[in-house]
Write an enzyme that holds these catalytic residues in place. Structure first.
Site, PDB file in Angstrom:
ATOM      1  N   ARG A  93       0.839  -1.197   0.000  1.00  0.00           N
ATOM      2  CA  ARG A  93       0.000   0.000   0.000  1.00  0.00           C
ATOM      3  C   ARG A  93       0.875   1.248   0.000  1.00  0.00           C
ATOM      4  O   ARG A  93       1.797   1.375   0.790  1.00  0.00           O
ATOM      5  CB  ARG A  93      -0.900   0.009   1.232  1.00  0.00           C
ATOM      6  CG  ARG A  93      -1.508   1.344   1.594  1.00  0.00           C
ATOM      7  CD  ARG A  93      -2.877   1.520   0.945  1.00  0.00           C
ATOM      8  NE  ARG A  93      -3.363   2.891   1.059  1.00  0.00           N
ATOM      9  CZ  ARG A  93      -4.131   3.342   2.034  1.00  0.00           C
ATOM     10  NH1 ARG A  93      -4.499   2.508   2.974  1.00  0.00           N
ATOM     11  NH2 ARG A  93      -4.534   4.585   2.059  1.00  0.00           N
ATOM     12  N   ASP A 105      -6.449  -1.171   3.160  1.00  0.00           N
ATOM     13  CA  ASP A 105      -6.584  -0.037   4.061  1.00  0.00           C
ATOM     14  C   ASP A 105      -6.932  -0.603   5.431  1.00  0.00           C
ATOM     15  O   ASP A 105      -7.912  -1.328   5.572  1.00  0.00           O
ATOM     16  CB  ASP A 105      -7.742   0.829   3.532  1.00  0.00           C
ATOM     17  CG  ASP A 105      -7.862   2.124   4.295  1.00  0.00           C
ATOM     18  OD1 ASP A 105      -6.852   2.562   4.860  1.00  0.00           O
ATOM     19  OD2 ASP A 105      -8.975   2.683   4.306  1.00  0.00           O
ATOM     20  N   ASP A 107      -7.797   0.451   9.285  1.00  0.00           N
ATOM     21  CA  ASP A 107      -8.141   1.584  10.152  1.00  0.00           C
ATOM     22  C   ASP A 107      -8.308   1.116  11.586  1.00  0.00           C
ATOM     23  O   ASP A 107      -9.054   0.164  11.850  1.00  0.00           O
ATOM     24  CB  ASP A 107      -9.463   2.217   9.702  1.00  0.00           C
ATOM     25  CG  ASP A 107      -9.289   2.989   8.405  1.00  0.00           C
ATOM     26  OD1 ASP A 107      -8.208   3.576   8.207  1.00  0.00           O
ATOM     27  OD2 ASP A 107     -10.237   2.992   7.588  1.00  0.00           O
ATOM     28  N   MET A 207     -16.703 -33.837  16.031  1.00  0.00           N
ATOM     29  CA  MET A 207     -17.789 -34.816  16.080  1.00  0.00           C
ATOM     30  C   MET A 207     -19.119 -34.112  15.781  1.00  0.00           C
ATOM     31  O   MET A 207     -20.190 -34.636  16.087  1.00  0.00           O
ATOM     32  CB  MET A 207     -17.815 -35.498  17.451  1.00  0.00           C
ATOM     33  CG  MET A 207     -16.499 -36.246  17.720  1.00  0.00           C
ATOM     34  SD  MET A 207     -16.646 -37.588  18.891  1.00  0.00           S
ATOM     35  CE  MET A 207     -17.102 -36.712  20.361  1.00  0.00           C
ATOM     36  N   GLY A 208     -19.048 -32.911  15.190  1.00  0.00           N
ATOM     37  CA  GLY A 208     -20.266 -32.204  14.792  1.00  0.00           C
ATOM     38  C   GLY A 208     -20.921 -31.467  15.940  1.00  0.00           C
ATOM     39  O   GLY A 208     -20.320 -31.257  16.995  1.00  0.00           O
ATOM     40  N   LEU A 210     -21.667 -28.298  15.872  1.00  0.00           N
ATOM     41  CA  LEU A 210     -20.648 -27.252  15.955  1.00  0.00           C
ATOM     42  C   LEU A 210     -21.139 -26.028  16.724  1.00  0.00           C
ATOM     43  O   LEU A 210     -22.316 -25.684  16.676  1.00  0.00           O
ATOM     44  CB  LEU A 210     -20.241 -26.818  14.538  1.00  0.00           C
ATOM     45  CG  LEU A 210     -19.759 -27.918  13.592  1.00  0.00           C
ATOM     46  CD1 LEU A 210     -19.327 -27.309  12.264  1.00  0.00           C
ATOM     47  CD2 LEU A 210     -18.621 -28.724  14.197  1.00  0.00           C
ATOM     48  N   GLN A 238     -14.075 -43.815  20.955  1.00  0.00           N
ATOM     49  CA  GLN A 238     -13.609 -42.992  22.073  1.00  0.00           C
ATOM     50  C   GLN A 238     -14.654 -42.847  23.184  1.00  0.00           C
ATOM     51  O   GLN A 238     -14.462 -42.075  24.112  1.00  0.00           O
ATOM     52  CB  GLN A 238     -13.130 -41.623  21.571  1.00  0.00           C
ATOM     53  CG  GLN A 238     -14.207 -40.714  21.012  1.00  0.00           C
ATOM     54  CD  GLN A 238     -13.610 -39.472  20.362  1.00  0.00           C
ATOM     55  OE1 GLN A 238     -13.112 -39.524  19.255  1.00  0.00           O
ATOM     56  NE2 GLN A 238     -13.651 -38.343  21.060  1.00  0.00           N
ATOM     57  N   SER A 363     -20.290 -29.026  22.906  1.00  0.00           N
ATOM     58  CA  SER A 363     -21.501 -29.594  22.298  1.00  0.00           C
ATOM     59  C   SER A 363     -22.384 -30.198  23.377  1.00  0.00           C
ATOM     60  O   SER A 363     -23.600 -30.275  23.244  1.00  0.00           O
ATOM     61  CB  SER A 363     -21.131 -30.675  21.284  1.00  0.00           C
ATOM     62  OG  SER A 363     -20.217 -30.144  20.354  1.00  0.00           O
TER      63      SER A 363
HETATM   64  O1  PAF Z   1     -12.385 -33.261  20.009  1.00  0.00           O
HETATM   65  C1  PAF Z   1     -13.170 -33.981  19.365  1.00  0.00           C
HETATM   66  O2  PAF Z   1     -14.248 -33.560  18.954  1.00  0.00           O
HETATM   67  C2  PAF Z   1     -12.804 -35.425  19.074  1.00  0.00           C
HETATM   68  O3  PAF Z   1     -12.140 -35.995  20.142  1.00  0.00           O
HETATM   69  C3  PAF Z   1     -11.999 -35.590  17.763  1.00  0.00           C
HETATM   70  C4  PAF Z   1     -10.645 -34.925  17.871  1.00  0.00           C
HETATM   71  C5  PAF Z   1     -12.766 -35.034  16.609  1.00  0.00           C
HETATM   72  C6  PAF Z   1     -11.772 -37.086  17.497  1.00  0.00           C
HETATM   73  O4  PAF Z   1     -12.964 -37.758  17.341  1.00  0.00           O
END
Ligand code: PAF
Length: 460
Positions: A93, A105, A107, A207-208, A210, A238, A363
């Site tokens: 710039r 730009d 600011d 793992m969704g 979100l 897990q 979640s």
């Molecule tokens: O953190 C999580 O959501 C889970 O442990 C992961 C890292 C996606 C693994 O299934």
């Protein structure tokens, strides 16, 4: 008034970004990347991009792209401004005329509640509360931020500007819907094409269901990579036999929408094929780091995590993978695993994102009823108390443990699973704070198990 310093003596600074020359999204992205990597600064939020016609110069017909970001910094306002000027310069710039065309730009709009009138530095920025292309993106990321002059929140100022008709039309530029990758074949094809183009890949395994914590990972990945891939897979390996695998919350539509907002390119769901074949026989185990905290309470949990993450890395071969500090033990274990197994993926660990009342996003918060949610605020309260003790010179972990325990014991229905004070690198329990120590908590509220943590650094 807006409380000026946030935790640790930092200030919230809102920064406006604009470009109307060349590859405008690229200039804005590069400036954001430079800010994200700036020392003593933490980039915590980025607005969507908005396009508007130029104001003030009839000879400059190119539309502008604008965004606003929120930075936490302990730099002074003058130092922050100098940082912005340096970034502008590094992106080519040249400041010639006031309303001239701009590659980029930057600011400085607000720094906490500072009101400054000095040579070259006016705070708030004179246009901060007058222009739609600043107010709209700023309101998107920080609607309650107060303009220190009028003491009004940004959303009110924006609404009154709109009502007065003092509003330059804006177009919000939304990212396209991410591509869903449902089979190994599709994933490999996608990765191969990106590699042929020399693109870097940022990966966010989830793992969704979100939330903003995941969104912060995706946004950071967007800043640092050419492509961003998210995976959504609820990994049975897990979960323990008595855990919530079956009930784990799902909302595919909402997940895709949030991923789209963050600029995610592809979502790996592998919905057409099983993740684990019936012949699956390989498991990844990290020793020692898994002995304490969640490793002790949830036998086999981390073996499931490291196995699925290894498989996902095998499919995606990411340059960088993003995890939250909320799962501090998981992040440390995964970093160890990538080093030990010579993986070419850099593990990036990003700060915990909290609700405004301090509850760490998870979640699993959806399982809490109203009363439990209120009681669960004790987790954050107890972490803050521990920080206070350490800031006043306390180093004895027994004392810190009992202060934390006292607070958690006042939370109705809370069943403490563990309070861990462990070395932040080795995760081994410590008796006295000599180095950075992780204070990690796991507490049950009814059938919901919540975790939270903070890093404690003893006074020098
Ligand atoms: O953190 C999580 O959501 C889970 O442990 C992961 C890292 C996606 C693994 O299934």
């Amino acid at each position: 008034m807006t409380p000026p310093p946030v935790a640790g003596g930092s200030y919230v600074a809102l920064i406006g970004l604009g470009s109307n020359q060349g590859d405008r999204p690229l200039f804005i992205r590069k400036a954001l990347t430079a800010l994200a990597h700036s020392t003593r600064c933490r980039l915590v939020a980025i607005s969507p991009l908005y396009q508007s016609d130029p104001v003030g110069n009839p000879n400059d017909p190119n539309p502008y792209l604008n965004a606003v970001c929120r930075l936490e910094t302990d730099l002074s306002a003058r130092q922050t401004l100098d940082r912005l000027l340096d970034i502008e310069k590094s992106l080519g710039r040249v400041r010639r005329e006031r309303w001239g065309p701009r590659t980029i730009d930057l600011d400085l709009l607000f720094v906490g509640d500072k009101i400054v009138e000095e040579s070259g530095l006016t705070l708030p920025h004179p246009l901060a509360t007058q222009r739609s292309f600043v107010l709209e993106p700023a309101t998107q990321i920080d609607p309650e931020f107060r303009d220190p002059i009028s003491d009004s929140p940004l959303h009110e100022i924006r609404n009154s500007l709109r009502t007065r008709g003092d509003w330059t039309p804006l177009q919000r530029l939304d990212f396209p819907m991410p591509q869903e990758l449902t089979s190994r074949q599709e994933i490999r094809q996608f990765i191969q094409t990106s590699r042929e183009k020399g693109q870097t890949v940022g990966f966010v395994p989830t793992m969704g269901y979100l939330h903003e914590g995941h969104a912060s990972l995706l946004r950071q990945a967007r800043l640092e990579n050419d492509l961003v891939i998210l995976s959504i897979y609820i990994n049975p390996l897990q979960f323990g036999p008595e855990e919530d695998f079956e009930q784990y919350p799902r909302d595919k539509k909402k997940d895709f929408e949030l991923a789209r907002e963050t600029g995610t390119d592809a979502i790996l769901t592998l919905s057409e094929e099983p993740m684990y074949s019936p012949e699956h026989a390989t498991y990844v185990e990290v020793k020692e780091l898994t002995d304490h905290l969640c490793g002790a309470s949830r036998p086999g949990h981390f073996r499931g995590v490291t196995t699925i993450v290894t498989k996902l890395f095998g499919l995606v071969s990411p340059d960088r993978a993003y995890f939250g500090q909320k799962d501090a033990q998981q992040a440390i274990i995964l970093r160890r695993m990538t080093i030990d197994l010579e993986m070419n993926t850099k593990i990036r660990i990003l700060p915990i994102v909290r609700e405004s009342d301090g509850l760490a996003l998870s979640s699993r918060n959806v399982y809490l009823d109203e009363k439990q949610r209120q009681e669960a605020l004790g987790l954050h309260r107890s972490l803050l108390r521990a920080q206070e003790l350490v800031a006043s010179g306390e180093r004895c972990t027994e004392t810190i443990d009992s202060a934390v325990r006292d607070i958690l014991n006042t939370c109705d229905g809370a069943q403490i699973d563990y309070i861990g004070l462990v070395d932040s690198q080795t995760l081994q329990p410590v008796e006295r704070l000599e180095r950075e120590t992780l204070l990690a908590l796991a507490v049950h509220f009814g059938r919901t198990r919540l975790i939270d943590n903070t890093l404690l650094t003893p006074l020098a």
